[in-house]
Motif scaffolding. Sequence first.
Motif, PDB file in Angstrom:
ATOM      1  N   GLN A 149      -0.518   3.004  -4.530  1.00  0.00           N
ATOM      2  CA  GLN A 149       0.101   3.716  -3.402  1.00  0.00           C
ATOM      3  C   GLN A 149       1.015   4.844  -3.864  1.00  0.00           C
ATOM      4  N   PHE A 150       1.627   4.670  -5.022  1.00  0.00           N
ATOM      5  CA  PHE A 150       2.563   5.690  -5.526  1.00  0.00           C
ATOM      6  C   PHE A 150       2.053   6.290  -6.833  1.00  0.00           C
ATOM      7  N   ILE A 174      10.961  -1.703   5.375  1.00  0.00           N
ATOM      8  CA  ILE A 174      10.907  -1.899   3.921  1.00  0.00           C
ATOM      9  C   ILE A 174      10.062  -0.805   3.277  1.00  0.00           C
ATOM     10  N   VAL A 175       8.914  -0.485   3.886  1.00  0.00           N
ATOM     11  CA  VAL A 175       8.068   0.594   3.354  1.00  0.00           C
ATOM     12  C   VAL A 175       8.852   1.902   3.323  1.00  0.00           C
ATOM     13  N   GLU A 176       9.609   2.163   4.393  1.00  0.00           N
ATOM     14  CA  GLU A 176      10.416   3.387   4.446  1.00  0.00           C
ATOM     15  C   GLU A 176      11.422   3.439   3.303  1.00  0.00           C
ATOM     16  N   LEU A 184       1.132  -1.350   0.750  1.00  0.00           N
ATOM     17  CA  LEU A 184       2.423  -2.024   0.763  1.00  0.00           C
ATOM     18  C   LEU A 184       2.708  -2.631   2.128  1.00  0.00           C
ATOM     19  N   PHE A 185       2.451  -1.893   3.195  1.00  0.00           N
ATOM     20  CA  PHE A 185       2.698  -2.416   4.541  1.00  0.00           C
ATOM     21  C   PHE A 185       1.921  -3.707   4.772  1.00  0.00           C
ATOM     22  N   THR A 234       0.155  -3.556  -9.042  1.00  0.00           N
ATOM     23  CA  THR A 234      -1.107  -2.866  -8.735  1.00  0.00           C
ATOM     24  C   THR A 234      -0.976  -2.049  -7.453  1.00  0.00           C
ATOM     25  N   ILE A 235      -0.307  -2.619  -6.445  1.00  0.00           N
ATOM     26  CA  ILE A 235      -0.065  -1.904  -5.190  1.00  0.00           C
ATOM     27  C   ILE A 235       0.759  -0.645  -5.455  1.00  0.00           C
TER      28      ILE A 235
END
Length: 279
Positions: free
Chosen positions: A133-134, A176-178, A78-79, A128-129
């Motif tokens: 990632q999650f 934003i990632v946070e 994501l970053f 997809t990300i």
Amino acid sequence: MVKKQLIMEKALELFAENGFEATSVQQITERCGISKGAFYLHFKSKDELIHSLIDQFMNGFIAEIERVVSERPPEDLLFHFLYVTFGEFQQQANFAKVFVKEQVLSFNQELLDRMHMYMTMLNKIVLTIVQRQFAHINHQMHLDILFTINGLMKGYSELFLIDNYAIDLNKLCQTIVEKVTIVAEYSKIPFITPEYLIKTDVHPTISKEQLNELLMEVQGEIHEDSVVQESLMMLQQDLNNPKLSNTIVQGLLNNIRGNSHCIWVAYLYQQYLKDKENN
């Protein structure tokens, strides 16, 4: 070739200042210092110029996003997606401003369909990300996370593109990632349903005659790639006299998708096949 690039650059400046609708071919030629005749040597209309600008930016942008996503470990996806996206927006600020504004303001349906096509492609990459990632999160929440990412990106994009707010790119991506991670880790009630992706996946209708005409136009623009040229010819032949299997047709469509001149006709051809199958 240099003059064509000049037209695209100067037109983009005007589009960013005034929008698509309010910018005329006359204004573009005056900004370029060329005649209307010189303009029409490279573009049949203002709409064709606009489509070329969108395709040029989005093809390169999506290719870079896909490269980054394929190379990074899941926890960094994501970053780096955000970093590449906002970095491109900064470097191509004029296009980014137009892209953000015109999705709201444009009354040109074909233009909106084209923009929505690219947004659909981006949504699939972002999903997809999220899924990678999650992966540990309840899968029913993945679409809500996608929706959250889209909302935050839109808001922050307008902040620095429209309001000229100074940003630290690294810090912007981190924040934003946070925020997305907090939503992912603590939100328990799914709200967004698969209809969200369906509604953003625009399916413009096109007749056989229109598709035929478009295939002929694109063939006239392709000279350097014999594989693409041959694939276009075979697709047109099969459109008028269907004989090829679906597997072969899909292979031909894959052949032309990588060419910047063909991405729109490939998309429309696919939609034509879907409509034909459903009717």
